[in-house]
Design a protein around this motif. Structure first.
Motif, PDB file in Angstrom:
ATOM      1  N   LEU A 106      16.437   5.473  -8.550  1.00  0.00           N
ATOM      2  CA  LEU A 106      14.980   5.415  -8.378  1.00  0.00           C
ATOM      3  C   LEU A 106      14.353   6.741  -8.812  1.00  0.00           C
ATOM      4  N   LEU A 164       6.503   1.292 -11.017  1.00  0.00           N
ATOM      5  CA  LEU A 164       7.272   1.050  -9.794  1.00  0.00           C
ATOM      6  C   LEU A 164       6.392   0.348  -8.758  1.00  0.00           C
ATOM      7  N   GLU A 193       8.596   1.400  -3.613  1.00  0.00           N
ATOM      8  CA  GLU A 193       9.407   2.403  -4.326  1.00  0.00           C
ATOM      9  C   GLU A 193       8.662   3.729  -4.414  1.00  0.00           C
ATOM     10  N   ARG A 221       3.234  -3.925  -7.983  1.00  0.00           N
ATOM     11  CA  ARG A 221       3.362  -2.770  -8.876  1.00  0.00           C
ATOM     12  C   ARG A 221       2.072  -1.980  -8.871  1.00  0.00           C
TER      13      ARG A 221
END
Lengths: 296, 504
Positions: free
Chosen positions: A151, B94, B98, B133
């Protein structure tokens, strides 16, 4: 003419392996936001180093290890130039390719005409490098999609300023990614000299590095797409060889062109779909190819 | 012991600039503490030092009474300092979850994190779906992600860097309600802004920076905006002179102007009539069609016949150069790249838009002497701080280049001028000069369209006001008597945000 699908598939796996390795490596590099066009140069470096060590030691495993080290070492030239001296990534990558081709042409002379030791066979009669390549696909996918370091790598590639702002070491992440990409490119190159051609010839990678670069775009930066692209390219390569052997009335030059032509056609189709289609924006990492410089 | 954070004698020097000099101040638990200063006063450097992005050359910091010297932002977060950035530090590709995980030291497993995000976002009235997102979110929603990322760490000190610049007034109110709620729970908040009214109505104390030094820490409620501005600038602010303008005959008519769906926002059936001597203000949150409107008027984007008329002449089919020759000029907001070529000298940059109008290009040949003279004229008239017309545009500071770009168009004697964000990123003194130049131009009989996100600026300059919202332009209203609240509603209100509930 008879073309047996199973034997074609087995040959395809072999033809796809160099590109699969190099493509997966470059995918990780690009997901970290770095465009390394030196894949061809690192592959040929790995091809020579791997062949030389395998020949001297009689061990293909040591050969692939040496190839990984050689590829990573070549990639570190690129890393120092682009990450510390902030040189242009496109120009530096091109230079690395030329450097690798020239260097191996010089040091490879004594190895011409020698034979490589035999590969260790693995399960189902396929050598273990083919298996390793296929196993790397889910591993790379899992690392990028699920693991915390993956990530962070994606974050660095997506927006390096924001990643730096959150305290992640952009340069270190990128150097590690470049080294990983170099090692895989080196192993991919060595597969050509040790397992496919079984000897060393100057310039033997013959554009495989460029195909690997194209396949990363084709794959939309997804490891499974790299596998599909490598198989597609491998398939076309094997098929055209088979057609040549079967004596089809098509000029050999046209058949040899087929894999490269297939790559170009697929790339055009993908760009067209991105431009006119529904795929909703390119999947390219946001900071791809952009230099990063932090003010302290 | 109520000091959460204390800085003593902080200093930082960059090559050629003393960014911070002997900065001392303290933030107490439960207060919203404003850090006030012009662009370049050293606010950013100061908060970067607090957040561990930049190391101070001298001085000490203390957090909760213990010495504090973070060597990177992760250390700062671990110590209890969180920061919401001015330019969002989010990753477009992302997901919300995240992005939040990236801002945490030890992110919990995904399911657990998603649950905590949902819980906290409901508690603060900041609804967010963790699986979406970032690319699909609005500016207000993106800011919620940044704030939630901070809140999940239970910070003791929360730094907000100009958070309201991307919000409508209503969204800003909701943000302040959230901040107040946090402050009451004991968090210290350091709030950076140069919007004086906002600080006066919401902050408990304000530390004012000027040229890297602390001018003083004051109670913003006890001072007028004028007094605060004077402390920021170090001199009395000049009031702009609005006199001498008489709206006359229509000069620019836009009828049924629409553009195709492209990269940005499509314009939808825009109609406006601009008169000589008039300034029409267009307000709106960035990304609602401001750039597209400028491109359609300047001729960069093709327009359908009969949509753009200058003094009765249909210019819809004309390109940018033909429109400029007719007297319709434009100054885009992106100074480097759109309004000027960074590598070109200032003299060469004058050729880009003023070439034919000023006779700098004759029979296809460049008259360098004339170009240099015209650049010199702009530099003098607009007080552009630069060694001379031979300097590369990219070497000028943002504010100086802005003065040059606006000056180039103003001295081009336009019949109608379209300006986007005339004072964006410009310090208060230069901003006043630019505004005055625009008013003077209108007084000489030109018609002006000013696109801006700064509502105070629009109220100060314009005679009539329209809102641009998702490519649609509202009907114009006279600025006289219009309040910021009414403008906020015209801009689309709060975009689906709700007022904070009491946290669970």
């Amino acid at each position: 003419m008879m073309i047996d699908p199973l034997s074609v598939f087995i040959l395809l796996l072999g033809a796809a392996t160099p590109i699969l390795f190099a493509g997966l490596g470059e995918l990780v590099v690009e997901r970290a936001g770095v465009l390394n066009l030196g894949v061809e140069g690192m592959m040929i470096g790995g091809a020579l180093a791997g062949f030389a060590v395998a020949h001297a030691s009689g061990s293909t495993a040591l050969g692939f290890l040496a190839a990984a080290i050689a590829g990573a070492a070549l990639s570190m030239i690129f890393a120092v130039l682009t990450q510390f001296l902030l040189s242009n990534q496109v120009a530096t990558g091109l230079a690395l390719t030329l450097f690798g081709l020239g260097l191996t042409a010089m040091f490879g002379k004594p190895y011409e005409g020698m034979k490589a030791p035999a590969m260790m066979p693995g399960p189902l009669g396929l050598n273990w490098m083919i298996w390793l390549g296929i196993a790397l696909v889910p591993l790379v996918w899992w690392f990028l999609a699920r693991a915390q370091p993956g990530l962070i790598l994606r974050a660095v590639g997506e927006n390096h300023d924001a990643a730096h702002g959150l305290g992640y070491p952009v340069r270190r992440v990128r150097i590690l990614a470049i080294g990983f990409g170099g090692a895989l490119a080196g192993m991919g190159g060595a597969y050509i000299s040790i397992a496919t051609v079984l000897q060393w010839t100057e310039g033997m990678t013959a554009g495989a590095g460029w195909i690997a670069l194209a396949i990363v775009v084709f794959a939309q930066w997804n490891p499974w797409g790299v596998l599909a692209g490598a198989w597609l390219f491998g398939g076309v390569t094997v098929l055209q060889l088979r057609l040549q052997a079967a004596g089809v009335a098509v000029p050999v030059q046209l058949l040899s062109m087929a894999p490269y032509l297939a790559t170009i056609i697929v790339l055009v189709l993908i760009s067209a779909r991105q431009k006119f289609g529904r795929s909703g924006g390119a999947a390219a990492p946001g900071s791809l190819g952009r230099p990063f410089h932090a003010l302290r | 012991m109520s000091n959460v954070f204390r800085a003593e004698g902080l200093g930082k020097t960059y090559p050629g600039v003393r960014a911070n000099d002997d900065v001392s101040f303290a933030v107490e638990a439960g207060e919203i503490h404003a850090l006030l200063g012009e662009n370049g006063a050293g606010k950013s450097t100061l908060v970067k030092m607090i957040y561990g992005l930049v190391r101070p050359d001298e001085g000490r910091m203390a957090l909760l009474g213990t010495p504090y010297a973070p060597h990177d932002p992760r250390a700062a977060r671990a110590a209890g300092v969180a920061m919401v950035f001015q330019h969002f530090s989010l990753f477009d590709a992302l997901t919300v979850a995240e992005n939040i995980a990236l801002g945490m030291e030890n992110p919990p497993p995904r399911a657990e994190l998603a649950r905590r995000i949902a819980e906290l976002s409901q508690g603060y009235g900041l609804p967010l779906n963790p699986a979406r997102r970032i690319a699909a979110l609005s500016a207000g929603e993106r800011q919620r992600v940044e704030i939630l990322r901070c809140l999940l760490q239970n910070p003791r000190l929360l730094i907000m860097d100009e958070p309201t610049s991307v919000l409508t007034p209503q969204e800003a109110e909701i943000l302040f309600a959230t901040l107040r709620q946090l402050a009451e729970a004991g968090t210290a908040i350091l709030y950076i802004s140069h919007k004086l009214e906002e600080i006066r109505s919401h902050c408990d104390r304000a530390t004012i920076l000027r040229q890297g030094k602390v001018v003083g820490t004051v109670d913003p409620r006890a001072h007028s905006a004028r007094e605060l501005a004077a402390m920021m600038v170090g001199a009395e602010m000049r009031l702009v002179d609005r006199s001498g303008r008489k709206p006359g005959a229509p000069v620019l008519e836009v009828r049924g102007l629409s553009t195709a769906d492209g990269e940005g926002v499509a314009l939808k059936d825009i109609a406006l009539s601009l008169r000589t001597g008039e300034i029409l203000g267009i307000g709106g949150v960035a990304g609602n069609g401001q750039e597209e409107l400028l491109s359609a008027l300047s001729g960069e984007t093709a327009t359908t016949p009969g949509t753009v008329l200058l003094e009765g002449r249909d210019l819809s089919a004309a390109g940018p150069e033909a429109r400029r020759r007719a007297g319709l000029l434009a100054a885009p907001e992106d100074r480097l790249g759109h309004a000027a070529v960074p590598e070109f000298s200032l003299a060469e940059n004058t050729l880009l838009t003023a070439g034919t109008r000023q006779g700098l290009i004759r029979k296809g040949l460049i008259d360098r002497k004339a170009a240099t003279a015209f650049a010199q004229q702009v530099i003098r008239a607009f007080d552009v701080r630069t060694p001379g017309p031979g300097t590369a545009a990219g070497a000028l500071s943002g504010g100086n280049l802005q003065k040059f770009v606006i000056g180039r168009e103003v001295l081009g004697r336009p019949r109608a001028l379209v300006v986007n964000q005339p004072t964006w990123g410009v310090d208060a003194g230069a901003a006043a000069a630019i505004r005055q130049a625009l008013l003077d131009l209108a007084a000489q009989g030109a018609g002006l369209i000013v696109n801006s996100q700064d509502l105070d600026e629009l109220l100060e300059l314009s005679d009539r006001f329209c809102a641009l919202n998702q490519g649609r332009l509202s009907a114009p209203r006279p600025t006289e008597g219009l309040t910021v609240e009414e403008i906020g509603l015209m801009l689309g209100g709060a975009h689906g945000m709700e007022v904070a509930h009491v946290p669970a």
